[in-house]
Design a protein around this motif. Structure first.
Motif, PDB file in Angstrom:
ATOM      1  N   SER A  43      -1.408  13.065 -15.087  1.00 48.05           N
ATOM      2  CA  SER A  43      -2.148  13.148 -14.466  1.00 48.05           C
ATOM      3  C   SER A  43      -1.588  11.487 -13.991  1.00 48.05           C
ATOM      4  CB  SER A  43      -3.389  12.961 -14.833  1.00 48.05           C
ATOM      5  OG  SER A  43      -3.966  14.004 -14.553  1.00 48.05           O
ATOM      6  N   GLY A  44      -2.011  11.481 -12.665  1.00 50.32           N
ATOM      7  CA  GLY A  44      -1.685   9.991 -11.645  1.00 50.32           C
ATOM      8  C   GLY A  44      -3.402   9.187 -11.681  1.00 50.32           C
ATOM      9  N   ARG A  45      -2.591   8.603 -10.587  1.00 49.80           N
ATOM     10  CA  ARG A  45      -3.887   6.954 -10.929  1.00 49.80           C
ATOM     11  C   ARG A  45      -4.613   7.394  -9.834  1.00 49.80           C
ATOM     12  NH1 ARG A  45      -4.695   4.322 -14.574  1.00 49.80           N
ATOM     13  NH2 ARG A  45      -2.888   3.132 -16.390  1.00 49.80           N
ATOM     14  N   GLY A  46      -5.580   6.968  -9.286  1.00 42.87           N
ATOM     15  CA  GLY A  46      -6.041   6.793  -7.464  1.00 42.87           C
ATOM     16  C   GLY A  46      -5.160   5.427  -6.238  1.00 42.87           C
ATOM     17  N   LEU A  47      -5.236   6.093  -5.057  1.00 45.98           N
ATOM     18  CA  LEU A  47      -5.169   5.352  -4.431  1.00 45.98           C
ATOM     19  C   LEU A  47      -5.698   5.456  -3.390  1.00 45.98           C
ATOM     20  CD1 LEU A  47      -3.130   2.548  -3.069  1.00 45.98           C
ATOM     21  CD2 LEU A  47      -1.301   4.827  -2.701  1.00 45.98           C
ATOM     22  N   GLY A  48      -6.083   5.029  -2.083  1.00 42.87           N
ATOM     23  CA  GLY A  48      -7.095   4.871  -0.867  1.00 42.87           C
ATOM     24  C   GLY A  48      -8.727   5.668  -1.438  1.00 42.87           C
ATOM     25  N   HIS A  49      -8.540   6.837  -0.677  1.00 40.84           N
ATOM     26  CA  HIS A  49     -10.018   7.651  -0.434  1.00 40.84           C
ATOM     27  C   HIS A  49     -10.381   8.690  -1.612  1.00 40.84           C
ATOM     28  CE1 HIS A  49      -7.861  10.466   1.674  1.00 40.84           C
ATOM     29  NE2 HIS A  49      -8.573  11.157   1.476  1.00 40.84           N
ATOM     30  N   THR A  50      -8.776   8.949  -2.634  1.00 42.24           N
ATOM     31  CA  THR A  50      -9.330   9.578  -3.693  1.00 42.24           C
ATOM     32  C   THR A  50      -9.071   8.922  -4.660  1.00 42.24           C
ATOM     33  OG1 THR A  50      -6.834  10.430  -2.801  1.00 42.24           O
ATOM     34  CG2 THR A  50      -8.649  12.023  -2.356  1.00 42.24           C
ATOM     35  N   GLY A  51      -9.995   8.835  -5.831  1.00 39.48           N
ATOM     36  CA  GLY A  51      -9.176   8.675  -7.522  1.00 39.48           C
ATOM     37  C   GLY A  51      -8.182   8.753  -8.204  1.00 39.48           C
ATOM     38  N   GLY A  52      -7.947   8.248  -9.271  1.00 38.07           N
ATOM     39  CA  GLY A  52      -7.232   9.361  -9.954  1.00 38.07           C
ATOM     40  C   GLY A  52      -7.418   9.682 -11.854  1.00 38.07           C
TER      41      GLY A  52
END
Ligand code: URA
Length: 433
Positions: A110-119
């Motif tokens: 999985s990935g990390r969040g950036l901007g309006h979406t979380g990760g």
């Protein structure tokens, strides 16, 4: 072969051969072709498109531009799921343990969040002690032992996408269906699972704004995966409101735990049940989705799904007592109700605005360097289709920040309230295979 000939061929609507595609992808990764020529080609692809064979070749060549995960050390059929990114999307944290408790193998990166979406990685890190970076041998061992691991990517998968995506971002060529589909699918295929379930979101909080565009993307990605011998299916889900009630890292983990305890929000639980049933069918654990659904309901009721999350957290160094006692997660200093000033029905909860507001409350990052406040976020009290009266609480803002009136106003503006009755949307709008 000359790059300029490939550019002019595509500019004039020609069909690129596998050799030509390999020439520009590998030449770019090896720094033999400059950015300006790849930019021109990306723009030509954006205008002229690609046929199915070109898209499959592009994806396959991108997938093999770097390391690929060999999951053969993990016994059984490996399933994976990928969401194109939503607000409040904590699906992997509930769905992963549910399908693993039914016997599926989920080796998930999985990935990390950036901007309006979380990760997902950030959300998991709200559990004290939880490690999301483990070495490959350990990763294989964990999935063999308990059926599930959710980790960050350590190998250098798909370098072609890293370079091409960064270039598309600054040359106005992100919005090309063949380029989006090959970008997403090359990374999924390189992660090595046998079966892939894609959750393609549409609506204002999603990458694809309309149902029609999301459907085209889903069909193309399924075609690519199936042509490259992975059982690939997709569901289309609506992002015109956040998924479930909680947005923000620890808040979302708590909602995933509630769901595994059988008390999750209906829309989120339904998405997990429908997606999980498809994944169990893909893994050949059940004969059909109905049987899959029954099995998933069973592991929620008998506590095996929650147990599986505890096992995963413990295996990855986390404190599983937080899973059994979610009240241990620290709450933010301020929990502020947002009140309706209108009577009516909720027509929309603009997911983009809610995601951005949650980020501003401290729950997300604007740049990769920002530090997240795990306790911050938003908890909805109303969803699309609910009736509201003046004075009702629409949602709660959780934050450790002071002087946030602007953010509270933005959250309020995210709720569209109308006079007419609004029906509740389905969790899944379309299933493509
Ligand atoms: N997400 C990706 O990974 N690639 C794209 O091109 C668009 C969204």
């Amino acid at each position: 072969m000359r790059m300029v000939d490939i550019i002019t061929k595509k500019r004039d609507g020609g069909i690129l051969t596998r050799e030509e595609i390999s020439f520009f992808v590998n030449g770019y990764v090896e720094n033999k072709i400059p950015d300006y020529q790849i930019s021109a080609l990306m723009m030509a692809i954006l205008f002229k498109g690609m046929n199915k064979e070109e898209i499959v070749n592009l994806t396959d060549i991108m997938e093999h531009s770097g390391d690929t995960m060999d999951l053969s050390k993990i016994k059984g059929i490996k399933v994976d799921k990928h969401s194109t990114g939503g607000v409040g999307d904590k699906t992997s944290i509930a769905l992963g343990p549910m399908v693993a408790a039914c016997g599926a193998k989920l080796a998930k990166m999985s990935g990390r969040g950036l901007g309006h979406t979380g990760g997902t990685l950030d959300k998991l890190e709200s559990i004290p002690g939880m490690k999301v970076f483990i070495d490959e041998e350990q990763f294989f061992k964990q999935v063999n032992d308990i059926g599930i691991a959710i980790v960050g990517q350590t190998s250098k998968l798909v370098p072609a996408d890293k370079k091409m995506y960064a270039l598309r971002d600054v040359t106005g060529t992100v919005e090309s269906l063949p380029l989006i589909a090959s970008s997403i699918m090359s990374k999924k295929l390189a992660s090595g699972s046998d079966c892939i379930l894609l959750d393609v979101k549409f609506g204002n909080g999603a990458f694809m704004k309309t149902f029609e565009d999301a459907k085209k993307l889903a069909l193309t990605m399924c075609e690519i995966g199936n042509a490259l011998n992975r059982d690939t299916r997709a569901v289309l889900t609506d992002m015109s409101q956040p998924l479930g009630l909680a947005i923000g890292n620890a808040l979302e983990v708590k909602e995933a735990i509630d769901t595994l305890n059988g008390h999750g929000p209906k829309d989120f639980e339904e998405l997990c049940l429908q997606s999980g049933a498809i994944m169990l069918e893909q893994a050949k654990i059940v004969k059909n989705e109905e049987e899959g659904r029954q099995k998933l309901i069973e592991v929620i009721h008998n506590g095996k799904a929650l147990e599986k999350l505890c096992e995963m957290v413990k295996y990855q160094g986390g404190d599983e007592s937080y899973i059994l006692h979610p009240e241990k997660f620290e709450l933010a200093k301020h929990i502020i109700p947002i009140i309706s000033n209108k009577d009516g029905y909720i027509k929309q909860i603009v997911a983009l605005k809610i995601g951005e507001s949650s980020m501003k409350l401290g729950g997300g990052r604007e740049t990769f360097e920002d530090v997240i406040d795990m306790a911050a976020g938003i908890v909805l009290n109303k969803k699309v289709g609910d009736k509201v009266n003046v004075g009702d609480i629409l949602c709660y803002a959780h934050t450790n920040k002071e002087n946030i009136d602007d953010i509270l106003n933005e959250i309020h503006e995210a709720f569209e309230i109308v006079d007419e009755v609004v029906s509740k949307p389905n969790s899944i709008h379309l299933y493509v295979k």
